[in-house]
Design a protein around this motif. Structure first.
Motif, PDB file in Angstrom:
ATOM      1  N   SER A  26      93.645  67.895 107.520  1.00  0.00           N
ATOM      2  CA  SER A  26      95.042  67.941 107.106  1.00  0.00           C
ATOM      3  C   SER A  26      95.361  66.879 106.056  1.00  0.00           C
ATOM      4  O   SER A  26      96.240  67.075 105.240  1.00  0.00           O
ATOM      5  CB  SER A  26      95.967  67.792 108.311  1.00  0.00           C
ATOM      6  OG  SER A  26      95.848  66.494 108.846  1.00  0.00           O
ATOM      7  N   SER A  27      94.652  65.763 106.051  1.00  0.00           N
ATOM      8  CA  SER A  27      94.938  64.725 105.063  1.00  0.00           C
ATOM      9  C   SER A  27      94.457  65.123 103.671  1.00  0.00           C
ATOM     10  O   SER A  27      94.838  64.508 102.688  1.00  0.00           O
ATOM     11  CB  SER A  27      94.290  63.401 105.486  1.00  0.00           C
ATOM     12  OG  SER A  27      92.887  63.549 105.485  1.00  0.00           O
ATOM     13  N   SER A  40      95.081  68.067 102.321  1.00  0.00           N
ATOM     14  CA  SER A  40      95.956  69.076 101.754  1.00  0.00           C
ATOM     15  C   SER A  40      97.252  68.444 101.263  1.00  0.00           C
ATOM     16  O   SER A  40      97.630  67.359 101.680  1.00  0.00           O
ATOM     17  CB  SER A  40      96.249  70.153 102.796  1.00  0.00           C
ATOM     18  OG  SER A  40      96.947  69.584 103.870  1.00  0.00           O
ATOM     19  N   ILE A  41      97.923  69.143 100.346  1.00  0.00           N
ATOM     20  CA  ILE A  41      99.221  68.698  99.872  1.00  0.00           C
ATOM     21  C   ILE A  41     100.223  69.807 100.094  1.00  0.00           C
ATOM     22  O   ILE A  41      99.868  70.977 100.156  1.00  0.00           O
ATOM     23  CB  ILE A  41      99.196  68.311  98.377  1.00  0.00           C
ATOM     24  CG1 ILE A  41      98.850  69.531  97.517  1.00  0.00           C
ATOM     25  CG2 ILE A  41      98.281  67.157  98.110  1.00  0.00           C
ATOM     26  CD1 ILE A  41      99.152  69.346  96.064  1.00  0.00           C
ATOM     27  N   LEU A  42     101.453  69.422 100.214  1.00  0.00           N
ATOM     28  CA  LEU A  42     102.523  70.387 100.331  1.00  0.00           C
ATOM     29  C   LEU A  42     102.811  70.935  98.943  1.00  0.00           C
ATOM     30  O   LEU A  42     103.057  70.188  98.009  1.00  0.00           O
ATOM     31  CB  LEU A  42     103.772  69.708 100.903  1.00  0.00           C
ATOM     32  CG  LEU A  42     104.973  70.593 101.139  1.00  0.00           C
ATOM     33  CD1 LEU A  42     104.663  71.635 102.213  1.00  0.00           C
ATOM     34  CD2 LEU A  42     106.150  69.748 101.552  1.00  0.00           C
ATOM     35  N   LEU A  43     102.731  72.233  98.777  1.00  0.00           N
ATOM     36  CA  LEU A  43     102.970  72.856  97.480  1.00  0.00           C
ATOM     37  C   LEU A  43     104.461  73.128  97.302  1.00  0.00           C
ATOM     38  O   LEU A  43     105.185  73.324  98.270  1.00  0.00           O
ATOM     39  CB  LEU A  43     102.196  74.168  97.370  1.00  0.00           C
ATOM     40  CG  LEU A  43     100.677  74.043  97.353  1.00  0.00           C
ATOM     41  CD1 LEU A  43     100.038  75.418  97.361  1.00  0.00           C
ATOM     42  CD2 LEU A  43     100.210  73.243  96.158  1.00  0.00           C
ATOM     43  N   PRO A  44     104.924  73.170  96.050  1.00  0.00           N
ATOM     44  CA  PRO A  44     106.318  73.540  95.825  1.00  0.00           C
ATOM     45  C   PRO A  44     106.533  75.014  96.160  1.00  0.00           C
ATOM     46  O   PRO A  44     105.570  75.766  96.314  1.00  0.00           O
ATOM     47  CB  PRO A  44     106.510  73.285  94.326  1.00  0.00           C
ATOM     48  CG  PRO A  44     105.150  73.435  93.736  1.00  0.00           C
ATOM     49  CD  PRO A  44     104.197  72.957  94.797  1.00  0.00           C
ATOM     50  N   ASP A  45     107.779  75.409  96.240  1.00  0.00           N
ATOM     51  CA  ASP A  45     108.089  76.823  96.459  1.00  0.00           C
ATOM     52  C   ASP A  45     107.442  77.655  95.357  1.00  0.00           C
ATOM     53  O   ASP A  45     107.232  77.177  94.243  1.00  0.00           O
ATOM     54  CB  ASP A  45     109.596  77.050  96.438  1.00  0.00           C
ATOM     55  CG  ASP A  45     110.289  76.411  97.632  1.00  0.00           C
ATOM     56  OD1 ASP A  45     109.624  76.171  98.656  1.00  0.00           O
ATOM     57  OD2 ASP A  45     111.502  76.145  97.521  1.00  0.00           O
ATOM     58  N   LYS A  46     107.156  78.908  95.650  1.00  0.00           N
ATOM     59  CA  LYS A  46     106.542  79.783  94.645  1.00  0.00           C
ATOM     60  C   LYS A  46     107.435  79.960  93.432  1.00  0.00           C
ATOM     61  O   LYS A  46     106.954  80.134  92.322  1.00  0.00           O
ATOM     62  CB  LYS A  46     106.198  81.145  95.257  1.00  0.00           C
ATOM     63  CG  LYS A  46     105.050  81.064  96.217  1.00  0.00           C
ATOM     64  CD  LYS A  46     104.694  82.415  96.766  1.00  0.00           C
ATOM     65  CE  LYS A  46     103.573  82.254  97.768  1.00  0.00           C
ATOM     66  NZ  LYS A  46     103.150  83.509  98.340  1.00  0.00           N
ATOM     67  N   ARG A 104     107.024  68.096  88.937  1.00  0.00           N
ATOM     68  CA  ARG A 104     107.684  67.511  90.111  1.00  0.00           C
ATOM     69  C   ARG A 104     109.207  67.629  89.971  1.00  0.00           C
ATOM     70  O   ARG A 104     109.900  67.985  90.907  1.00  0.00           O
ATOM     71  CB  ARG A 104     107.272  66.050  90.273  1.00  0.00           C
ATOM     72  CG  ARG A 104     107.860  65.385  91.492  1.00  0.00           C
ATOM     73  CD  ARG A 104     107.208  64.049  91.777  1.00  0.00           C
ATOM     74  NE  ARG A 104     105.791  64.178  92.035  1.00  0.00           N
ATOM     75  CZ  ARG A 104     105.248  64.544  93.199  1.00  0.00           C
ATOM     76  NH1 ARG A 104     106.016  64.791  94.225  1.00  0.00           N
ATOM     77  NH2 ARG A 104     103.941  64.647  93.333  1.00  0.00           N
ATOM     78  N   TRP A 113     103.254  68.026  89.855  1.00  0.00           N
ATOM     79  CA  TRP A 113     103.408  68.115  91.304  1.00  0.00           C
ATOM     80  C   TRP A 113     102.250  67.416  92.010  1.00  0.00           C
ATOM     81  O   TRP A 113     102.448  66.692  92.977  1.00  0.00           O
ATOM     82  CB  TRP A 113     103.503  69.572  91.744  1.00  0.00           C
ATOM     83  CG  TRP A 113     103.853  69.676  93.185  1.00  0.00           C
ATOM     84  CD1 TRP A 113     103.006  69.762  94.244  1.00  0.00           C
ATOM     85  CD2 TRP A 113     105.170  69.650  93.729  1.00  0.00           C
ATOM     86  NE1 TRP A 113     103.705  69.804  95.408  1.00  0.00           N
ATOM     87  CE2 TRP A 113     105.041  69.736  95.121  1.00  0.00           C
ATOM     88  CE3 TRP A 113     106.445  69.568  93.173  1.00  0.00           C
ATOM     89  CZ2 TRP A 113     106.138  69.747  95.974  1.00  0.00           C
ATOM     90  CZ3 TRP A 113     107.538  69.582  94.024  1.00  0.00           C
ATOM     91  CH2 TRP A 113     107.376  69.670  95.411  1.00  0.00           C
TER      92      TRP A 113
END
Length: 183
Positions: free
Chosen positions: A24-25, A27-33, A87, A103
């Motif tokens: 889990s470390s 991965s990154i949170l992606l922005p909305d599509k 971003r 981002w």
């Protein structure tokens, strides 16, 4: 017997949970599509569409729309040269668009700031040039960042065509109609 099965099941769940935590470390949170930002007067809207697949050769698409008398028209549509997308997105009342940072955190980027005018002409600058323009030391800016990898205060309009951005405890004034390179 039931107790032994239950213990084995719990053990497997425990190991699976640890395994998932280890990854889990990474991965990154992606922005909305799709991200949409309007100008203050609501005459312009920019839409940034993140690609379905994240890969080095696939880029997001940004489209600027103008609204005149209830009708929507496309002003420009461009592939952005940054992965995943920007971003921060700001749109001035005259349709000039500012993208700030990528981002995905990067220690060096050629697209720290991107200004796109109504004709679709792109001006961009590197992260090192942004540090120079702000008079901020690179190490201090990276240590004091609160938003992304190098931004200490989020960008905001202070006039119709000027944006204030905090970097390493310093303020950078960005004139959307000026030159953003430090050359």
């Amino acid at each position: 017997m039931f107790r032994a099965i239950l213990v084995n099941v719990l053990f497997v769940f425990f190991l699976t949970g640890i395994n998932n935590m280890a990854y889990s470390s990474d991965s990154i949170l992606l922005p909305d599509k799709q991200r949409c930002v309007w100008s203050k007067d609501r005459n312009f809207k920019v839409l940034v569409q993140r690609p379905e697949k994240i890969a080095p050769d696939i880029f997001p698409i940004a489209t600027l729309f103008r609204y005149v008398e209830g009708k929507k028209e496309i002003v420009w549509s461009l592939d952005l040269p940054i992965h995943v997308g920007p971003r921060y997105i700001l749109v001035a009342d005259d349709g000039v668009v500012l993208f700030v940072d990528e981002w995905i955190r990067k220690r060096q980027t050629d697209y720290a700031l991107m200004i796109i005018d109504q004709l679709g002409k792109v001006k961009s600058t590197t992260l090192d040039a942004v540090f120079d323009m702000a008079g901020a030391a690179r190490d201090e800016a990276l240590k004091s960042s609160r938003f992304g990898g190098w931004i200490s205060t989020e960008p905001k309009f202070i006039t119709a065509n000027e944006v204030l951005l905090g970097i390493g405890g310093k303020d950078l004034l960005i004139d959307l109609h000026g030159d953003i390179s430090s050359d």
